[in-house]
Design a protein around this motif. Structure first.
Motif, PDB file in Angstrom:
ATOM      1  N   PHE A   1      94.993  -4.433 107.391  1.00 14.73           N
ATOM      2  CA  PHE A   1      94.044  -5.362 106.757  1.00 14.73           C
ATOM      3  C   PHE A   1      92.622  -4.813 106.810  1.00 14.73           C
ATOM      4  N   LYS A   2      91.815  -5.245 105.825  1.00 10.30           N
ATOM      5  CA  LYS A   2      90.381  -4.929 105.882  1.00 10.30           C
ATOM      6  C   LYS A   2      89.718  -6.007 106.742  1.00 10.30           C
ATOM      7  N   VAL A   3      89.281  -5.600 107.940  1.00 10.92           N
ATOM      8  CA  VAL A   3      88.807  -6.559 108.939  1.00 10.92           C
ATOM      9  C   VAL A   3      87.298  -6.453 109.128  1.00 10.92           C
TER      10      VAL A   3
ATOM     11  N   THR B   1      70.960 -20.773 109.111  1.00 16.22           N
ATOM     12  CA  THR B   1      70.454 -20.345 107.798  1.00 16.22           C
ATOM     13  C   THR B   1      71.330 -19.239 107.208  1.00 16.22           C
ATOM     14  N   ASN B   2      71.835 -18.361 108.065  1.00 10.43           N
ATOM     15  CA  ASN B   2      72.584 -17.191 107.577  1.00 10.43           C
ATOM     16  C   ASN B   2      74.071 -17.435 107.390  1.00 10.43           C
ATOM     17  N   LEU B   3      74.621 -18.463 108.054  1.00 10.27           N
ATOM     18  CA  LEU B   3      76.069 -18.637 108.158  1.00 10.27           C
ATOM     19  C   LEU B   3      76.827 -18.458 106.835  1.00 10.27           C
ATOM     20  N   PHE B   4      76.505 -19.298 105.847  1.00  6.55           N
ATOM     21  CA  PHE B   4      77.321 -19.293 104.625  1.00  6.55           C
ATOM     22  C   PHE B   4      77.138 -18.006 103.820  1.00  6.55           C
ATOM     23  N   ALA B   5      75.921 -17.459 103.841  1.00  4.60           N
ATOM     24  CA  ALA B   5      75.685 -16.219 103.085  1.00  4.60           C
ATOM     25  C   ALA B   5      76.483 -15.077 103.700  1.00  4.60           C
ATOM     26  N   VAL B   6      76.559 -15.033 105.028  1.00 11.49           N
ATOM     27  CA  VAL B   6      77.336 -13.976 105.687  1.00 11.49           C
ATOM     28  C   VAL B   6      78.815 -14.111 105.305  1.00 11.49           C
ATOM     29  N   LEU B   7      79.328 -15.336 105.335  1.00  8.35           N
ATOM     30  CA  LEU B   7      80.746 -15.530 104.966  1.00  8.35           C
ATOM     31  C   LEU B   7      80.988 -15.106 103.521  1.00  8.35           C
ATOM     32  N   ARG B   8      80.067 -15.484 102.632  1.00  9.98           N
ATOM     33  CA  ARG B   8      80.229 -15.095 101.224  1.00  9.98           C
ATOM     34  C   ARG B   8      80.153 -13.581 101.048  1.00  9.98           C
ATOM     35  N   ASN B   9      79.295 -12.922 101.842  1.00 14.73           N
ATOM     36  CA  ASN B   9      79.196 -11.463 101.727  1.00 14.73           C
ATOM     37  C   ASN B   9      80.492 -10.777 102.143  1.00 14.73           C
ATOM     38  N   PHE B  10      81.148 -11.291 103.161  1.00 14.36           N
ATOM     39  CA  PHE B  10      82.456 -10.727 103.531  1.00 14.36           C
ATOM     40  C   PHE B  10      83.410 -10.817 102.323  1.00 14.36           C
TER      41      PHE B  10
ATOM     42  N   PHE C   1      86.746  -8.257 102.171  1.00 17.24           N
ATOM     43  CA  PHE C   1      87.397  -8.336 103.483  1.00 17.24           C
ATOM     44  C   PHE C   1      88.548  -9.336 103.435  1.00 17.24           C
ATOM     45  N   GLU C   2      89.610  -9.009 104.178  1.00 14.59           N
ATOM     46  CA  GLU C   2      90.771  -9.907 104.198  1.00 14.59           C
ATOM     47  C   GLU C   2      90.809 -10.767 105.456  1.00 14.59           C
ATOM     48  N   ILE C   3      90.243 -10.237 106.531  1.00 19.02           N
ATOM     49  CA  ILE C   3      90.213 -10.968 107.801  1.00 19.02           C
ATOM     50  C   ILE C   3      88.789 -10.943 108.336  1.00 19.02           C
ATOM     51  N   ILE C   4      88.290 -12.128 108.746  1.00 17.17           N
ATOM     52  CA  ILE C   4      86.992 -12.177 109.432  1.00 17.17           C
ATOM     53  C   ILE C   4      87.274 -12.656 110.853  1.00 17.17           C
ATOM     54  N   VAL C   5      86.908 -11.838 111.822  1.00 18.74           N
ATOM     55  CA  VAL C   5      87.005 -12.302 113.208  1.00 18.74           C
ATOM     56  C   VAL C   5      85.588 -12.703 113.606  1.00 18.74           C
ATOM     57  N   ALA C   6      85.399 -14.004 113.910  1.00 21.59           N
ATOM     58  CA  ALA C   6      84.047 -14.532 114.117  1.00 21.59           C
ATOM     59  C   ALA C   6      83.842 -14.943 115.567  1.00 21.59           C
ATOM     60  N   GLU C   7      82.710 -14.515 116.140  1.00 23.13           N
ATOM     61  CA  GLU C   7      82.343 -14.992 117.472  1.00 23.13           C
ATOM     62  C   GLU C   7      81.875 -16.439 117.372  1.00 23.13           C
ATOM     63  N   GLY C   8      82.327 -17.301 118.284  1.00 21.35           N
ATOM     64  CA  GLY C   8      81.798 -18.661 118.365  1.00 21.35           C
ATOM     65  C   GLY C   8      80.399 -18.631 118.959  1.00 21.35           C
ATOM     66  N   LEU C   9      79.634 -19.714 118.714  1.00 23.94           N
ATOM     67  CA  LEU C   9      78.269 -19.806 119.238  1.00 23.94           C
ATOM     68  C   LEU C   9      78.173 -20.980 120.211  1.00 23.94           C
TER      69      LEU C   9
END
Ligand code: TXA
Ligand code: MG
Length: 343
Positions: free
Chosen positions: A265-267, A298-307, A312-320
């Protein structure tokens, strides 16, 4: 349909342009516009046919009620038949701003807006383009986030165009939104008032003004609140949220990313700035400093859209951290990570 893009400088509002957009609303058509939270897809709240177009264009189920946006607090009297003192207290403290109040609805508010509920959600956005549009259209404006249903909310005009170009009359481009997550939704018909959706105004700030706030059970368990599905805010990629803390989090992010990469996968990894150097073998996008949750929101949704844009097929995201705006961010990440349902 050819979607018109109207550029308006938020620092120097061009009233003539706002009037052009207001005419579109008055004619019963849809205009996407910036608010301080995310872009909204607006229609005349008093025109049922116009409101129905929102559901059609977004592919949104009719059981998901809409927020009515106002520019003058006096509008509360037209839209709600019961305004408890706590409503005025909250409005005074946070309006215009990212707080939505759920109140008993008046006759004026159609069932299509409220999904048949006897309550209506109302907010006054803190954005001069949005406020100008409502004033010039001389009507309250219903506006969900201007994305396809279930998808990531738009924080700039390009995001809106990516989802809705060719389907709506007009998009006002007023630049990047400043808050980046949607408004906090508060049910003030409940006693004590109840949080239905974490958002731009933190629970801590609400408590400073009104004391008690009950966190909705739905929210605690990550279940659905009215019209809110478990799976929402979804990027196209599959999102895996890693909620561990400290080194355990970094290790798990590395392990999962390696495993999926090995499967072909593209991760991509969404990380806090302070951890970015710990993922050298991987492709990384930074959401912001873990200690600066406002920037992360402020960045959250733009970062997800950029993936998504980069395939990208898989996003592994750190919780905050789940404090302040962190609660709103984590609620969205959990929903983005939830399995998708048909609806
Ligand atoms: O920041 C925002 O609130 C953005 C901008 C455009 O204003 N709007 C937005 O709308 O996020 P939307 O439609 O994506 O989310 C509206 C939320 C939904 O979760 C819905 O269930 C809730 O508000 N809601 C609306 N009316 C309600 C009601 N009468 N009772 C309970 N929840 C309600
Ligand atoms: Mg939405």
């Amino acid at each position: 349909m050819k979607t018109k893009i109207l550029d308006i400088n938020p620092k120097k509002i061009n009233l003539a342009k706002i009037k052009i957009a207001a005419e579109v609303i008055k004619k019963g058509n849809l205009v996407a516009f910036p608010t301080e939270t995310v872009y909204g897809l607006g229609a005349d709240a008093l025109n049922e046919e116009a409101v129905a177009k929102i559901f059609q264009v977004k592919e949104r189920p009719f059981n998901d009620p809409l927020i009515v946006h106002i520019a003058d607090i006096k509008e509360l009297n037209r839209l709600s038949k019961q305004i408890p003192p706590v409503a005025l207290k909250l409005a005074k403290a946070f309006w215009p701003g990212p707080l939505t109040l759920v109140l008993k609805k008046s006759e004026l508010v159609s069932d299509i807006i409220t999904a048949g509920l006897d309550t209506v959600a109302i907010r006054m956005p803190d954005d001069n383009i949005a406020l100008g549009l409502i004033r010039e259209a001389q009507t309250p404006i219903v506006a969900p986030s201007a994305n396809l249903f279930g998808r990531t909310s738009p924080t700039n005009a390009q995001h809106v165009a990516d989802d809705l170009e060719g389907k709506i009359e007009m998009i006002i481009d007023g630049g990047k939104t400043k808050v980046g997550v949607e408004s906090t939704v508060l049910d003030i018909t409940a006693e004590p008032v109840r949080l239905l959706r974490a958002g731009g105004i933190s629970v801590e700030r609400l408590k400073e003004v009104i004391g008690q706030v009950k966190i909705g059970e739905e929210l605690e368990k990550g279940l659905r609140s009215p019209g809110m599905l478990n799976s929402h805010y979804s990027p196209r990629a599959r999102l895996i949220l890693v909620e561990e803390k400290g080194e355990a989090q970094v290790e798990k992010v590395r392990r999962l990313s390696s495993e999926y990469k090995a499967q072909g996968f593209k991760v991509g990894i969404m990380t806090k700035e302070e951890n970015q150097d710990k993922y050298n073998r991987f492709q990384v996008k930074v959401i912001g400093k873990g200690s600066e949750l406002k920037t992360c929101a402020t960045n959250l949704f733009a970062v997800l859209r950029n993936f998504d844009k980069e395939g990208f097929e898989i996003i592994v995201a750190e919780g905050l951290e789940e404090q302040g705006l962190g609660l709103a961010i984590m609620e969205r990440l959990r929903k983005a990570a939830a399995p998708k349902y048909e609806c």
